[in-house]
Design a protein around this motif. Structure first.
Motif, mmCIF file in Angstrom:
data_model
loop_
_atom_site.group_PDB
_atom_site.id
_atom_site.type_symbol
_atom_site.label_atom_id
_atom_site.label_comp_id
_atom_site.label_asym_id
_atom_site.label_seq_id
_atom_site.Cartn_x
_atom_site.Cartn_y
_atom_site.Cartn_z
ATOM 1 N N ARG A 40 -40.196 -17.265 0.749
ATOM 2 C CA ARG A 40 -40.360 -17.077 2.309
ATOM 3 C C ARG A 40 -40.977 -18.320 2.531
ATOM 4 N NH1 ARG A 40 -37.736 -15.434 6.607
ATOM 5 N NH2 ARG A 40 -39.172 -14.345 8.098
ATOM 6 N N LEU A 79 -43.956 -11.307 14.328
ATOM 7 C CA LEU A 79 -43.026 -10.471 14.087
ATOM 8 C C LEU A 79 -43.171 -9.198 14.137
ATOM 9 C CD1 LEU A 79 -40.312 -11.051 11.102
ATOM 10 C CD2 LEU A 79 -41.714 -8.904 11.185
ATOM 11 N N SER A 81 -42.066 -5.256 12.837
ATOM 12 C CA SER A 81 -41.260 -4.640 11.741
ATOM 13 C C SER A 81 -41.309 -3.257 11.985
ATOM 14 C CB SER A 81 -41.707 -5.138 10.189
ATOM 15 O OG SER A 81 -40.784 -4.565 9.440
ATOM 16 N N ARG A 116 -35.110 -6.516 6.482
ATOM 17 C CA ARG A 116 -33.716 -7.270 7.309
ATOM 18 C C ARG A 116 -34.022 -7.647 8.471
ATOM 19 N NH1 ARG A 116 -27.987 -7.182 6.468
ATOM 20 N NH2 ARG A 116 -27.573 -9.255 7.255
ATOM 21 N N ASP A 117 -33.929 -9.009 9.031
ATOM 22 C CA ASP A 117 -34.427 -9.437 10.213
ATOM 23 C C ASP A 117 -33.103 -9.394 11.207
ATOM 24 O OD1 ASP A 117 -36.801 -10.609 9.413
ATOM 25 O OD2 ASP A 117 -35.814 -11.978 8.379
ATOM 26 N N GLN A 127 -39.206 -11.361 17.760
ATOM 27 C CA GLN A 127 -38.529 -11.316 16.402
ATOM 28 C C GLN A 127 -38.659 -9.853 15.987
ATOM 29 O OE1 GLN A 127 -37.905 -14.010 13.833
ATOM 30 N NE2 GLN A 127 -37.761 -15.488 15.422
ATOM 31 N N GLN A 129 -37.654 -6.650 13.084
ATOM 32 C CA GLN A 129 -37.199 -6.513 11.575
ATOM 33 C C GLN A 129 -37.286 -5.141 11.331
ATOM 34 O OE1 GLN A 129 -40.253 -7.240 8.479
ATOM 35 N NE2 GLN A 129 -39.092 -9.090 8.285
ATOM 36 N N CYS A 131 -37.568 -2.412 8.155
ATOM 37 C CA CYS A 131 -38.332 -2.466 6.706
ATOM 38 C C CYS A 131 -38.305 -0.870 5.982
ATOM 39 C CB CYS A 131 -39.777 -2.895 6.941
ATOM 40 S SG CYS A 131 -40.545 -2.770 5.189
#
Length: 136
Positions: A40, A79, A81, A116-117, A127, A129, A131
């Protein structure tokens, strides 16, 4: 699909040491565990906050997604998640609802996290995501 809650929140920092020092003033010393995600292009520091993770992310590759986001927007929130039981079925359900995902499939996150975004255009201004924590 059942979103069980917030799994983790990522904040971008230019310097992981400075970021840890700042957040340890709030959370207490020794709260963070450091990791690397070479694929990443980042180094991280994470703290467990009662079942949800706060993750500080320092890009070391300026061309990575986090590196580009830091260059464009500066430090701060990156982000959110959501925790799901089964990543593949959750993705399929959201795709059936017309949402799209970034990248070519799931990727390995920290620890045993499969992530997965969502496509950045699917959630204006945020953003997101999914998880799944795997036991393997």
């Amino acid at each position: 699909m059942s979103v069980r809650g917030i799994h983790h929140i990522n904040f971008l920092v230019r310097d992981i040491d400075d970021g840890v020092r700042h957040y340890e003033k709030i959370l207490g010393e020794g709260s963070f565990v450091r990791d690397e995600l070479p694929a990443r292009g980042v180094i991280t520091a994470r703290a467990d906050l009662g079942g949800q993770w706060l993750v500080l992310v320092q890009p070391v590759d300026p061309e990575s997604v986090p590196g580009q986001h830091l260059q464009a927007h500066g430090e701060g929130f990156f982000l959110l998640s959501f925790s799901v039981d089964k990543l593949a079925s959750s993705v399929a359900l959201l795709e059936s609802r017309g949402l799209s995902f970034a990248g070519k499939g799931e990727r390995k996150g920290l620890l045993n996290w499969a992530v997965r975004d969502l496509d950045p255009g699917a959630s204006p201004g945020v953003q997101l995501q999914l998880c799944e924590e795997r036991q393997d």
